[in-house]
Design a protein around this motif. Sequence first.
Motif, PDB file in Angstrom:
ATOM      1  N   TYR A 202       7.606   3.964  -9.341  1.00  0.00           N
ATOM      2  CA  TYR A 202       7.835   2.519  -9.192  1.00  0.00           C
ATOM      3  C   TYR A 202       8.857   1.990 -10.200  1.00  0.00           C
ATOM      4  CZ  TYR A 202       4.006   2.097  -5.868  1.00  0.00           C
ATOM      5  OH  TYR A 202       3.205   2.205  -4.759  1.00  0.00           O
ATOM      6  N   THR A 270       1.922   3.744   5.167  1.00  0.00           N
ATOM      7  CA  THR A 270       3.232   3.556   4.540  1.00  0.00           C
ATOM      8  C   THR A 270       4.289   4.456   5.184  1.00  0.00           C
ATOM      9  OG1 THR A 270       2.160   3.017   2.441  1.00  0.00           O
ATOM     10  CG2 THR A 270       4.479   3.670   2.336  1.00  0.00           C
ATOM     11  N   ASP A 294      -9.524  -6.905   1.567  1.00  0.00           N
ATOM     12  CA  ASP A 294      -8.322  -6.075   1.698  1.00  0.00           C
ATOM     13  C   ASP A 294      -8.560  -4.888   2.625  1.00  0.00           C
ATOM     14  OD1 ASP A 294      -9.992  -4.790  -0.047  1.00  0.00           O
ATOM     15  OD2 ASP A 294      -8.453  -4.282  -1.519  1.00  0.00           O
ATOM     16  N   TYR A 298      -6.342  -3.929   5.833  1.00  0.00           N
ATOM     17  CA  TYR A 298      -5.737  -2.628   6.136  1.00  0.00           C
ATOM     18  C   TYR A 298      -6.085  -2.194   7.557  1.00  0.00           C
ATOM     19  CZ  TYR A 298      -5.378  -2.341   1.008  1.00  0.00           C
ATOM     20  OH  TYR A 298      -5.117  -2.595  -0.311  1.00  0.00           O
ATOM     21  N   SER A 351       3.602  -4.896   6.957  1.00  0.00           N
ATOM     22  CA  SER A 351       3.231  -4.162   5.745  1.00  0.00           C
ATOM     23  C   SER A 351       1.730  -4.177   5.522  1.00  0.00           C
ATOM     24  CB  SER A 351       3.925  -4.796   4.533  1.00  0.00           C
ATOM     25  OG  SER A 351       3.385  -4.300   3.323  1.00  0.00           O
ATOM     26  N   TYR A 352       1.249  -3.154   4.808  1.00  0.00           N
ATOM     27  CA  TYR A 352      -0.169  -3.064   4.468  1.00  0.00           C
ATOM     28  C   TYR A 352      -0.514  -3.861   3.211  1.00  0.00           C
ATOM     29  CZ  TYR A 352      -0.897   0.558   7.982  1.00  0.00           C
ATOM     30  OH  TYR A 352      -0.987   1.239   9.176  1.00  0.00           O
ATOM     31  N   ASP A 353       0.486  -4.367   2.503  1.00  0.00           N
ATOM     32  CA  ASP A 353       0.219  -5.127   1.276  1.00  0.00           C
ATOM     33  C   ASP A 353      -0.654  -6.335   1.581  1.00  0.00           C
ATOM     34  OD1 ASP A 353       1.766  -3.383  -0.160  1.00  0.00           O
ATOM     35  OD2 ASP A 353       3.592  -4.589   0.014  1.00  0.00           O
ATOM     36  N   TYR A 354      -1.683  -6.531   0.755  1.00  0.00           N
ATOM     37  CA  TYR A 354      -2.580  -7.674   0.979  1.00  0.00           C
ATOM     38  C   TYR A 354      -1.981  -8.914   0.317  1.00  0.00           C
ATOM     39  CZ  TYR A 354      -6.851 -10.352   1.633  1.00  0.00           C
ATOM     40  OH  TYR A 354      -7.765 -11.301   2.028  1.00  0.00           O
ATOM     41  N   GLN A 355      -0.971  -9.436   0.945  1.00  0.00           N
ATOM     42  CA  GLN A 355      -0.305 -10.661   0.485  1.00  0.00           C
ATOM     43  C   GLN A 355       0.530 -11.231   1.617  1.00  0.00           C
ATOM     44  OE1 GLN A 355       2.031  -9.085  -2.752  1.00  0.00           O
ATOM     45  NE2 GLN A 355       3.765  -8.631  -1.438  1.00  0.00           N
TER      46      GLN A 355
END
Length: 560
Positions: A202, A270, A294, A298, A351-355
């Motif tokens: 990252y 992903t 979350d 997903y 996206s799988y991001d929880y936002q």
Amino acid sequence: MKKSQIGLDSKEKKVIRLRFDAGFYFELAVRSLNRHQYEKALKYFRLAVEKEPENPVNHCNLAGILSELGRYEESNEVLKGILDEVDPSLHECFFYMANNAGNMDNLELAENYLLEYLGRDPYGEFAEEAEDMLYMLSLELGRPPKEPIPAKLPPHVEKHEEAYQYLESGDFPPAIELLKEIIELEPDYLPAYNNLAQAYYYTGKIEESLDLIDQVLKRDPTNLHALCNFAVISDSMGKATLSQRIIQTLKNLVPMHKEHAYKLGLTMGTLGEHEVAYKLFSLLVKVEVLPEPDLYHYAAVSAWNTGRLLQARRYWKKALVIDQQSGVPRFYLKQLDQYLTHPDRSCPVISYDYQIPKEEIMLSKSAQDLHSDPEFISFLYTVMDEGEDEEKIEALQALAAINPDDLEKRLREFLLQTIGSIQVKRLALEILQEMKAAPPFTMNYEGYKLQLERPNAQVDFSVWKKKWDQVLECCLSHMEETSDKLKQDVMALWREQLNQGIPPIRKKEGWAAAIEYAVAKHHQESITKTALAHKYKISSSTLTRYIRQLEPVVTKLFYS
């Protein structure tokens, strides 16, 4: 002239190579077990250990067959070897050793192993059974059950937990420093390598990340976290062939732990393998007692990305019940409704991001007010009491998140209702456990009031109910020569205890003897504890303990 072999063409002879690896011997051992050839099974399990000594599963299989053969001390030696040399984190070995010690009638040693297990893994797979065993051992030892002392985490594990929190919040520099310290302190602690590889990735340090992954895979070629990290990095570097090869390996893996299933599901999502992700997340939703929002997200994203829009809506609705504040489930439900009303539009991959996507932040402030809205809380209680099972579960999850002041009282009342499935009542017990509510907990199960000392949702209530019926049968079968009047009072006392709440039934003979003793004393019959204990084939001390447990109900029925 030599006879030819039927069905064998000399021009097409084939050589079949057998792989005499651990898996081969495991299969032979299982076949031998199925044929009740235990000594053969033992031999093959030993060979599996020799072929793959670093695999704790092989050692556990060997310990299991030794225990089945009554060789308990040898079994415990194998289990100790796992903890000392193979995998110190396999805490269930203490539970297995406790069973072996119990079979050897070494009750105090069994108790020590159980306390060790619960101290190290209080919510482990066998936690409920371990607590039950502790209770039974305390009765046999004639003293209250000991409480497990939570094991203090080793320094490197505590540091790893701290580093993980930094990673979760996206604060990579302190996470990297802590993880490097851990690797220097404990060079064999592979989770630190995996998380440091992720942190390097990252922060753009790809070569350092790949070097760490390589170190892990050299030590453990099937390490799921390392393989997942390797697949993601290979894909990001444009190495499609390598990435696909790793993905195929990951598809063949069966995650044994929930955290592994989470990791694998997110990695597959992903990398665009949404069908695999959907199977994993939809399964996790079913097995989790209290799924987090979350996880529902997903599952919803994987459903969306595989064209299951209606299923995605169901998951996001469940997430919305639990999470009223973030606005994430509400945002995606609005997006989904637009696509459902215009089926000709193609759905983009999300996206799988929880936002909420940064370009479309539109938080709903009104949802935050629901937490302090008495009408909304009253509505949730109404659904909990009167809704369908699925609605009850969603209402309970929402109430657990809000935690109103009267929640414990309402949950206890809910457990006493004659309606409601056992699945819903199990969830209510889990919430009480999370709230650290004080026992006992009385629950109505098919007209029987069961009294739980711990709100453990894994109890088989049908067996519990059956055991209480067996108490009455046992008592009456020992009183065939007794008058009808005494038998009527036996049934009255049995029923009164049922109305007050049935405690755990450890020994039906103990309860049956205690009931007969109480009724006989009430009718001033000449009877001794020693004679009655002999009649029911239990010890006098065991009978005395059950008499004490029965005293409050006896006093209420016969003497108040």
